[in-house]
Design a protein around this motif. Structure first.
Motif, PDB file in Angstrom:
ATOM      1  N   GLU A  32       0.847  -1.190   0.000  1.00  0.00           N
ATOM      2  CA  GLU A  32       0.000   0.000   0.000  1.00  0.00           C
ATOM      3  C   GLU A  32       0.889   1.249   0.000  1.00  0.00           C
ATOM      4  OE1 GLU A  32      -3.262   2.160   2.879  1.00  0.00           O
ATOM      5  OE2 GLU A  32      -2.971   0.002   3.048  1.00  0.00           O
ATOM      6  N   THR A  33       0.531   2.211  -0.823  1.00  0.00           N
ATOM      7  CA  THR A  33       1.299   3.450  -0.905  1.00  0.00           C
ATOM      8  C   THR A  33       0.390   4.621  -0.549  1.00  0.00           C
ATOM      9  OG1 THR A  33       0.826   3.634  -3.279  1.00  0.00           O
ATOM     10  CG2 THR A  33       2.891   2.574  -2.647  1.00  0.00           C
ATOM     11  N   TYR A  34       0.994   5.693  -0.068  1.00  0.00           N
ATOM     12  CA  TYR A  34       0.199   6.833   0.364  1.00  0.00           C
ATOM     13  C   TYR A  34      -0.302   7.657  -0.814  1.00  0.00           C
ATOM     14  CZ  TYR A  34       3.603  10.575  -0.429  1.00  0.00           C
ATOM     15  OH  TYR A  34       4.440  11.491  -1.011  1.00  0.00           O
ATOM     16  N   ARG A  35       0.231   7.420  -1.999  1.00  0.00           N
ATOM     17  CA  ARG A  35      -0.233   8.127  -3.188  1.00  0.00           C
ATOM     18  C   ARG A  35      -0.063   7.241  -4.421  1.00  0.00           C
ATOM     19  NH1 ARG A  35       3.422  12.947  -5.221  1.00  0.00           N
ATOM     20  NH2 ARG A  35       3.565  11.834  -7.161  1.00  0.00           N
ATOM     21  N   ASN A  36      -0.720   7.627  -5.501  1.00  0.00           N
ATOM     22  CA  ASN A  36      -0.574   6.938  -6.771  1.00  0.00           C
ATOM     23  C   ASN A  36      -1.101   7.855  -7.869  1.00  0.00           C
ATOM     24  OD1 ASN A  36      -0.428   5.312  -8.994  1.00  0.00           O
ATOM     25  ND2 ASN A  36      -1.710   3.688  -8.204  1.00  0.00           N
ATOM     26  N   HIS A  37      -0.334   8.856  -8.197  1.00  0.00           N
ATOM     27  CA  HIS A  37      -0.723   9.735  -9.291  1.00  0.00           C
ATOM     28  C   HIS A  37       0.491  10.471  -9.865  1.00  0.00           C
ATOM     29  CE1 HIS A  37      -0.849  12.426  -5.787  1.00  0.00           C
ATOM     30  NE2 HIS A  37      -0.520  13.374  -6.644  1.00  0.00           N
ATOM     31  N   PHE A  38       0.342  10.828 -11.126  1.00  0.00           N
ATOM     32  CA  PHE A  38       1.365  11.606 -11.825  1.00  0.00           C
ATOM     33  C   PHE A  38       0.612  12.571 -12.729  1.00  0.00           C
ATOM     34  CE2 PHE A  38       4.682  12.813 -14.672  1.00  0.00           C
ATOM     35  CZ  PHE A  38       5.892  12.529 -14.044  1.00  0.00           C
ATOM     36  N   ASN A  43       0.043  17.680 -23.723  1.00  0.00           N
ATOM     37  CA  ASN A  43       0.834  17.414 -24.924  1.00  0.00           C
ATOM     38  C   ASN A  43       2.292  17.080 -24.628  1.00  0.00           C
ATOM     39  OD1 ASN A  43      -1.348  17.894 -26.708  1.00  0.00           O
ATOM     40  ND2 ASN A  43      -1.086  20.087 -26.371  1.00  0.00           N
ATOM     41  N   SER A  44       2.594  16.734 -23.393  1.00  0.00           N
ATOM     42  CA  SER A  44       3.982  16.451 -23.014  1.00  0.00           C
ATOM     43  C   SER A  44       4.439  15.082 -23.517  1.00  0.00           C
ATOM     44  CB  SER A  44       4.128  16.497 -21.493  1.00  0.00           C
ATOM     45  OG  SER A  44       3.439  15.410 -20.909  1.00  0.00           O
ATOM     46  N   GLN A  45       5.760  14.899 -23.539  1.00  0.00           N
ATOM     47  CA  GLN A  45       6.333  13.604 -23.913  1.00  0.00           C
ATOM     48  C   GLN A  45       5.893  12.515 -22.931  1.00  0.00           C
ATOM     49  OE1 GLN A  45       7.937  12.809 -26.678  1.00  0.00           O
ATOM     50  NE2 GLN A  45       7.744  14.906 -27.379  1.00  0.00           N
ATOM     51  N   GLU A  46       5.820  12.863 -21.638  1.00  0.00           N
ATOM     52  CA  GLU A  46       5.381  11.878 -20.634  1.00  0.00           C
ATOM     53  C   GLU A  46       3.961  11.409 -20.924  1.00  0.00           C
ATOM     54  OE1 GLU A  46       6.742  14.836 -19.503  1.00  0.00           O
ATOM     55  OE2 GLU A  46       8.578  14.179 -18.507  1.00  0.00           O
ATOM     56  N   ALA A  47       3.063  12.342 -21.226  1.00  0.00           N
ATOM     57  CA  ALA A  47       1.665  11.978 -21.496  1.00  0.00           C
ATOM     58  C   ALA A  47       1.580  11.026 -22.684  1.00  0.00           C
ATOM     59  CB  ALA A  47       0.827  13.219 -21.739  1.00  0.00           C
ATOM     60  N   GLU A  57      -2.343   4.087 -16.165  1.00  0.00           N
ATOM     61  CA  GLU A  57      -3.772   4.161 -16.477  1.00  0.00           C
ATOM     62  C   GLU A  57      -4.173   5.632 -16.442  1.00  0.00           C
ATOM     63  OE1 GLU A  57      -8.016   2.441 -14.791  1.00  0.00           O
ATOM     64  OE2 GLU A  57      -6.181   2.039 -13.699  1.00  0.00           O
ATOM     65  N   LEU A  58      -4.900   6.068 -17.461  1.00  0.00           N
ATOM     66  CA  LEU A  58      -5.369   7.442 -17.531  1.00  0.00           C
ATOM     67  C   LEU A  58      -6.469   7.654 -16.505  1.00  0.00           C
ATOM     68  CD1 LEU A  58      -5.454  10.204 -18.961  1.00  0.00           C
ATOM     69  CD2 LEU A  58      -7.108   9.200 -20.546  1.00  0.00           C
ATOM     70  N   ASP A  59      -6.297   8.679 -15.648  1.00  0.00           N
ATOM     71  CA  ASP A  59      -7.301   8.972 -14.620  1.00  0.00           C
ATOM     72  C   ASP A  59      -8.193  10.146 -14.990  1.00  0.00           C
ATOM     73  OD1 ASP A  59      -6.548   6.923 -12.919  1.00  0.00           O
ATOM     74  OD2 ASP A  59      -5.162   8.171 -11.781  1.00  0.00           O
ATOM     75  N   VAL A  66      -3.046  16.264 -17.524  1.00  0.00           N
ATOM     76  CA  VAL A  66      -3.568  14.909 -17.613  1.00  0.00           C
ATOM     77  C   VAL A  66      -3.000  14.121 -16.434  1.00  0.00           C
ATOM     78  CG1 VAL A  66      -1.756  14.116 -19.183  1.00  0.00           C
ATOM     79  CG2 VAL A  66      -3.932  12.934 -19.153  1.00  0.00           C
ATOM     80  N   TYR A  67      -3.851  13.313 -15.805  1.00  0.00           N
ATOM     81  CA  TYR A  67      -3.478  12.572 -14.604  1.00  0.00           C
ATOM     82  C   TYR A  67      -3.455  11.081 -14.895  1.00  0.00           C
ATOM     83  CZ  TYR A  67      -4.185  16.937 -12.182  1.00  0.00           C
ATOM     84  OH  TYR A  67      -4.085  18.241 -11.776  1.00  0.00           O
ATOM     85  N   PHE A  68      -2.387  10.430 -14.436  1.00  0.00           N
ATOM     86  CA  PHE A  68      -2.216   8.995 -14.607  1.00  0.00           C
ATOM     87  C   PHE A  68      -1.994   8.346 -13.247  1.00  0.00           C
ATOM     88  CE2 PHE A  68      -0.879  10.738 -18.661  1.00  0.00           C
ATOM     89  CZ  PHE A  68      -1.393   9.846 -19.587  1.00  0.00           C
ATOM     90  N   SER A  69      -2.361   7.064 -13.149  1.00  0.00           N
ATOM     91  CA  SER A  69      -2.017   6.274 -11.970  1.00  0.00           C
ATOM     92  C   SER A  69      -1.246   5.040 -12.437  1.00  0.00           C
ATOM     93  CB  SER A  69      -3.261   5.872 -11.176  1.00  0.00           C
ATOM     94  OG  SER A  69      -4.145   5.118 -11.971  1.00  0.00           O
ATOM     95  N   VAL A  70      -0.480   4.463 -11.545  1.00  0.00           N
ATOM     96  CA  VAL A  70       0.353   3.309 -11.861  1.00  0.00           C
ATOM     97  C   VAL A  70      -0.505   2.036 -11.773  1.00  0.00           C
ATOM     98  CG1 VAL A  70       2.409   1.998 -11.193  1.00  0.00           C
ATOM     99  CG2 VAL A  70       2.368   4.491 -10.913  1.00  0.00           C
ATOM    100  N   THR A  71      -0.386   1.194 -12.770  1.00  0.00           N
ATOM    101  CA  THR A  71      -1.118  -0.074 -12.792  1.00  0.00           C
ATOM    102  C   THR A  71      -0.353  -1.146 -11.994  1.00  0.00           C
ATOM    103  OG1 THR A  71       0.011  -0.853 -14.776  1.00  0.00           O
ATOM    104  CG2 THR A  71      -2.038   0.415 -15.107  1.00  0.00           C
ATOM    105  N   HIS A  72      -0.986  -2.289 -11.833  1.00  0.00           N
ATOM    106  CA  HIS A  72      -0.311  -3.416 -11.171  1.00  0.00           C
ATOM    107  C   HIS A  72       0.955  -3.802 -11.950  1.00  0.00           C
ATOM    108  CE1 HIS A  72       0.181  -7.011  -8.737  1.00  0.00           C
ATOM    109  NE2 HIS A  72       0.366  -7.681  -9.864  1.00  0.00           N
ATOM    110  N   ALA A  73       0.865  -3.771 -13.274  1.00  0.00           N
ATOM    111  CA  ALA A  73       2.033  -4.101 -14.111  1.00  0.00           C
ATOM    112  C   ALA A  73       3.170  -3.107 -13.863  1.00  0.00           C
ATOM    113  CB  ALA A  73       1.643  -4.108 -15.588  1.00  0.00           C
ATOM    114  N   GLY A  74       2.846  -1.851 -13.675  1.00  0.00           N
ATOM    115  CA  GLY A  74       3.864  -0.841 -13.392  1.00  0.00           C
ATOM    116  C   GLY A  74       4.517  -1.057 -12.037  1.00  0.00           C
TER     117      GLY A  74
END
Length: 142
Positions: A32-38, A43-47, A57-59, A66-74
């Motif tokens: 368990e982590t206290y956060r999960n977002h980026f 239009n960024s390279q990261e996005a 996963e796109l949130d 644009v907000y992403f969260s880390v998947t189980h695979a990540g």
């Protein structure tokens, strides 16, 4: 007391460093982590990279970000990478003065010293040698 303390690390492989950052740099990425977002620009390279990766996963989209969260695979990819590079951070339980804290450290000595630094502001007369003698530290299963 959190069961998955954070660490101060930087990973050379930027894609995995982004995952580590999004999770809050936990000792155990699978726990368990206290956060999960980026958040990044639309239009960024990261996005663009995150949008085609199984690790993200796109949130949502809010005001040009644009907000992403880390998947189980990540999480699994990060966990495997940390094992591969021999990441030294482990969770340790340190007890002193009737209080127990769970911290991330590289060794029992490092765990005691880090805890000493945290409490020494309140106990200015406390010397590390005395703290180390009284404190009990043990590695905790991740």
């Amino acid at each position: 007391m959190t069961s998955n303390p954070r660490v101060n690390r930087y990973l050379k492989y930027k894609a995995l460093d982004h995952i580590d950052h999004a999770l809050g740099r936990p000792v155990d990425p699978m726990g368990e982590t206290y956060r999960n977002h980026f958040a990044t620009g639309v239009n960024s390279q990261e996005a663009k990279a995150f949008g085609v990766s199984e690790n993200w996963e796109l949130d949502g989209l809010v005001r040009g970000m644009v907000y992403f969260s880390v998947t189980h695979a990540g999480r699994k990819a990060l966990s495997d990478h940390l094992k591969k590079i021999g990441d030294p951070w482990q969770p340790y339980s340190v007890t002193w003065g009737g209080h127990t804290v769970l911290i991330a450290a590289k060794s029992i000595g490092n765990a005691k010293y880090s805890t000493y630094l945290d409490v020494s502001d309140c106990y200015s007369e406390l010397k590390f040698v005395d703290f180390a003698r009284e404190a009990k530290a043990r590695r905790v299963a991740a």
